[in-house]
Design an enzyme around this catalytic site. Sequence first.
Site, PDB file in Angstrom:
ATOM      1  N   VAL A  98      31.378 -29.435 -10.737  1.00  0.00           N
ATOM      2  CA  VAL A  98      31.594 -28.064 -10.273  1.00  0.00           C
ATOM      3  C   VAL A  98      31.356 -27.140 -11.463  1.00  0.00           C
ATOM      4  O   VAL A  98      31.762 -27.464 -12.584  1.00  0.00           O
ATOM      5  CB  VAL A  98      33.032 -27.871  -9.746  1.00  0.00           C
ATOM      6  CG1 VAL A  98      33.261 -26.432  -9.287  1.00  0.00           C
ATOM      7  CG2 VAL A  98      33.324 -28.853  -8.610  1.00  0.00           C
ATOM      8  N   CYS A  99      30.702 -26.006 -11.219  1.00  0.00           N
ATOM      9  CA  CYS A  99      30.575 -24.964 -12.236  1.00  0.00           C
ATOM     10  C   CYS A  99      29.879 -25.558 -13.474  1.00  0.00           C
ATOM     11  O   CYS A  99      28.946 -26.341 -13.334  1.00  0.00           O
ATOM     12  CB  CYS A  99      31.978 -24.404 -12.514  1.00  0.00           C
ATOM     13  SG  CYS A  99      32.060 -22.833 -13.370  1.00  0.00           S
ATOM     14  N   THR A 100      30.322 -25.232 -14.657  1.00  0.00           N
ATOM     15  CA  THR A 100      29.625 -25.716 -15.852  1.00  0.00           C
ATOM     16  C   THR A 100      29.889 -27.187 -16.138  1.00  0.00           C
ATOM     17  O   THR A 100      29.382 -27.714 -17.141  1.00  0.00           O
ATOM     18  CB  THR A 100      29.985 -24.858 -17.083  1.00  0.00           C
ATOM     19  OG1 THR A 100      31.410 -24.800 -17.211  1.00  0.00           O
ATOM     20  CG2 THR A 100      29.447 -23.450 -16.933  1.00  0.00           C
TER      21      THR A 100
END
Lengths: 213, 213
Positions: A98-100
């Site tokens: 998820v995300c970075t």
Amino acid sequence: MRIAILLFDRFTALDAVGPYEVLSRLPDTEVVFVGRDRGTVRTEGGGLGLVADATLDEVSRPDVVVPGGPGQSEHMSDGPLHRWLRAVDETTVRTTAVCTGSLILAAAGILTGRTATSHWLALDQLSALGVSPSGERVVVDGKYVTAAGVSSGIDMALALAGELVGEDTAQRVQLGIEYDPRPPYDAGAPDKAPAEIVAALRQRSRFPRSRAV
Amino acid sequence: MRIAILLFDRFTALDAVGPYEVLSRLPDTEVVFVGRDRGTVRTEGGGLGLVADATLDEVSRPDVVVPGGPGQSEHMSDGPLHRWLRAVDETTVRTTAVCTGSLILAAAGILTGRTATSHWLALDQLSALGVSPSGERVVVDGKYVTAAGVSSGIDMALALAGELVGEDTAQRVQLGIEYDPRPPYDAGAPDKAPAEIVAALRQRSRFPRSRAV
């Protein structure tokens, strides 16, 4: 099914807890929070501690969720975490981020040549790591599933649930968490938010060299 | 601004962490997780521990977020928690709850005569506690703000952010957490999900006597 959600210092809480809330409700599924050491791991800003209940090596053959957050930048070099990720990836049904968190998977060489997503501010960091960036909210490339920024982990986990245990169960979980979102503003993506807000976030981000999205 | 998010055994993780992810990003805002004791508090199912960094009495004059979860049913009788809630409510700018957290506020007498919401399965429990139930996702009645089930705390917190610090900041936070939701199914509310899924969840719930929604 056993799923390890990775914790590291200065992770983003919702990146990890969004998927947890969905995946922990699936039948015959154990979700374990793992860290380098057992014990409390602090979110960005430090305002919340989540408990890692197992070390990396204590969880056998899990699927994996890698959250993002400012602490991601400390995990871009080869070392025990990357070796663990590559080792578990050999047997995962799904390897996810998820995300970075996708930047960590990419830096570990796990996403090389694949298509993935990340926080909108970090998308072109993927290119630099040999990964094709996609602006989609959830990207599936083989067994690799990545989600955009922070809140997108909920959408990713529901999509995973549908694939892994069927649409009926996924919809049951969605109704259980009453996920019928009604954001009070329509500013959740860079092509929807006011330009000055997009610019301000980019200027303050740790990816200032990223291209305008 | 100081905001206390209450933790109690068998709370629902996303009820607490959704609002945290939004509210902790507001300027000049401290968010503190509080519990009866300091230390780890476990979610429903036990799969995740969050750390209460302060006891109830250690946080001075906070605003408050009360999450829900199966453990809510242990907090419906008068006692130290209700006394604390009534005491902090005297000075809050906003007193808020997510999911069945509103039942705790109602049982403490804080919502008497007001309109509030809760998890869709728990709505008519509010009536029994002298509160007018509303099926809206976020309900504002004076300084009392309540959200529907689990994931709705994100919408509630963004609405609160807009009221408390302005739309620009709320939109900045929304873009920061890339909250542009795309659920893969449209089953997040009882009037949208397949009837058999609604019935199955109701049958398994701890509110079996609730009326059909």
